[in-house]
Enzyme design. Structure first.
Site, mmCIF file in Angstrom:
data_model
loop_
_atom_site.group_PDB
_atom_site.id
_atom_site.type_symbol
_atom_site.label_atom_id
_atom_site.label_comp_id
_atom_site.label_asym_id
_atom_site.label_seq_id
_atom_site.Cartn_x
_atom_site.Cartn_y
_atom_site.Cartn_z
ATOM 1 N N LYS A 128 44.385 34.034 32.915
ATOM 2 C CA LYS A 128 43.139 33.278 32.848
ATOM 3 C C LYS A 128 43.374 31.789 33.091
ATOM 4 C CE LYS A 128 40.625 36.648 30.109
ATOM 5 N NZ LYS A 128 41.615 37.720 30.288
ATOM 6 N N LYS A 163 35.526 34.371 26.352
ATOM 7 C CA LYS A 163 36.531 35.430 26.356
ATOM 8 C C LYS A 163 37.856 34.916 25.806
ATOM 9 C CE LYS A 163 37.024 34.729 31.375
ATOM 10 N NZ LYS A 163 36.923 35.390 32.701
ATOM 11 N N ARG A 213 37.717 41.894 43.276
ATOM 12 C CA ARG A 213 39.170 41.785 43.191
ATOM 13 C C ARG A 213 39.706 41.579 44.607
ATOM 14 N NH1 ARG A 213 43.205 43.514 39.898
ATOM 15 N NH2 ARG A 213 41.990 42.319 38.373
ATOM 16 N N ARG A 228 33.599 45.102 41.647
ATOM 17 C CA ARG A 228 33.407 45.916 40.447
ATOM 18 C C ARG A 228 32.070 45.527 39.834
ATOM 19 N NH1 ARG A 228 38.916 43.756 38.273
ATOM 20 N NH2 ARG A 228 37.914 41.965 39.264
ATOM 21 N N ARG A 236 29.931 43.068 32.036
ATOM 22 C CA ARG A 236 31.312 43.177 32.517
ATOM 23 C C ARG A 236 31.399 44.150 33.687
ATOM 24 N NH1 ARG A 236 34.023 45.178 27.121
ATOM 25 N NH2 ARG A 236 32.209 46.548 27.312
ATOM 26 N N ASP A 276 40.325 37.319 41.057
ATOM 27 C CA ASP A 276 38.983 37.775 40.711
ATOM 28 C C ASP A 276 37.976 36.707 41.098
ATOM 29 O OD1 ASP A 276 40.109 40.070 39.769
ATOM 30 O OD2 ASP A 276 39.877 39.575 37.634
ATOM 31 N N GLU A 284 39.692 34.473 37.532
ATOM 32 C CA GLU A 284 41.019 34.778 37.008
ATOM 33 C C GLU A 284 41.964 34.998 38.186
ATOM 34 O OE1 GLU A 284 41.282 38.008 34.230
ATOM 35 O OE2 GLU A 284 39.493 37.396 33.117
ATOM 36 N N ASN A 286 45.209 37.433 38.546
ATOM 37 C CA ASN A 286 46.005 38.466 37.888
ATOM 38 C C ASN A 286 47.340 38.644 38.597
ATOM 39 O OD1 ASN A 286 43.922 39.894 35.899
ATOM 40 N ND2 ASN A 286 42.844 39.317 37.774
#
Length: 318
Positions: A128, A163, A213, A228, A236, A276, A284, A286
């Site tokens: 993050k 978050k 993503r 997503r 979410r 993301d 984010e 990842n």
């Protein structure tokens, strides 16, 4: 080539969607030998090298019993530096044991192992907080322990997402709209009386079109992302939280982001990253064990695993 996958227990794999599985499958298709271990299997002792209790396997093609022991290579302790490549694919959380594993893997590098993603890069890119370096691509974001800061951010932006920094799969994500309902309780839950940092971001309505993503492999974006899309009133989009994955071609903005971040991440030893993106904003980055290879392949026919093994081969030659 002999490849060691450091991953979760093989018995836990859901091979219909598992990215590590398709990496293994593509490696075996090219004639490479596959081995696997868990982080708990890695050890070091004075006078020796970093080693692991390793399982040597072959893929069977059977969806139920998908792997079998390699009869030509008995299981047992192996020095990590003796493998041509070590792929760190342990899923989050990035807890103390994950952290310690990166130090063991970094010692293995000093002994000659080639580890991907690079252990130091894994430590230096908390998923993050990594976007702080690329804030030109992010929406309004706050990282703080202070409740007063969060309340000020909410007063400014009206509709926010909160978050935990160590969350995964959509865990612990809250939305607070203009009325501020339950903001105090949510702050107390996440920051634990100021002892833990919280990430707060302006709510991006583009989440309705999906949390995309964008995979970056060897410094280059994969031409398709997986959007997503939240389902059933959820905020979410994470697949683990019930989001629907829809593969789609990268937008011009997605390509801009991938092309800007890709070379920087690759130069640091991040062979694979999952960026993301909601709308036009990075939320984010990842790096531990990015996924979505199979969903993109199943919907578009683009072989992400082949692109990844191509990049691995190029990195080993470099």
């Amino acid at each position: 080539m002999n490849i060691l996958f450091v991953a979760d227990p093989l018995e836990s794999f859901k091979i219909y969607k598992d990215t590590t599985f398709v990496m293994m499958r593509e490696a075996q298709r090219r004639g490479y030998s596959i081995s696997a271990c868990e982080t708990q299997d890695i050890s070091w002792q004075t006078g020796g090298k970093v080693c692991a209790q390793v399982r040597h396997i072959t893929l069977t093609g059977d969806k139920d019993n998908w792997f079998a022991p390699d009869s030509k290579r008995p299981d047992g302790p192996e020095v990590l530096a003796d493998f041509d490549a070590v792929l760190m694919r342990k899923d989050p959380p990035f807890d103390s044991e994950f952290f310690y594993s990166t130090h063991l893997l970094e010692q293995a590098e000093r002994e000659g192992a080639r580890v991907f993603n690079k252990p130091r890069a894994l430590r230096d890119h908390p998923e993050k907080l990594a976007l702080l370096e690329f804030s030109q691509f992010s929406g309004p974001t706050l990282v703080t322990r202070r409740a007063a800061d969060i309340r000020r951010f909410h007063a400014e932006h009206k509709d926010i997402i909160l978050k935990p920094l160590d969350g995964m799969g959509g865990m612990g994500i809250f939305r607070v709209t203009q009325d501020g309902m339950n903001l105090g309780s949510i702050i107390e839950t996440l920051n634990k009386d100021g002892s833990q940092s919280v990430m707060v971001q302006k709510f991006l309505p583009a989440i309705a079109q999906g949390d995309k993503r964008v995979l970056v492999i060897g410094g280059k974006p994969v031409p398709y992302c997986l959007a997503r899309i939240p389902q059933g009133g959820e905020v979410r989009g994470n697949l683990a939280a019930g989001g629907k994955g829809v593969a789609q071609a990268l937008s011009a903005r997605d390509q801009e982001i991938g092309n800007a971040l890709g070379p920087v991440l690759a130069a640091r030893g991040l062979l694979l990253a999952g960026v993301d993106v909601i709308g036009d904003s990075v939320t984010e980055i990842n790096v531990t064990s990015p996924t979505c290879f199979q969903e993109i392949f199943d919907q578009t026919g683009f072989d992400v695993a082949a692109m990844f093994i191509d990049a691995l081969e190029a990195a080993l030659k470099g």
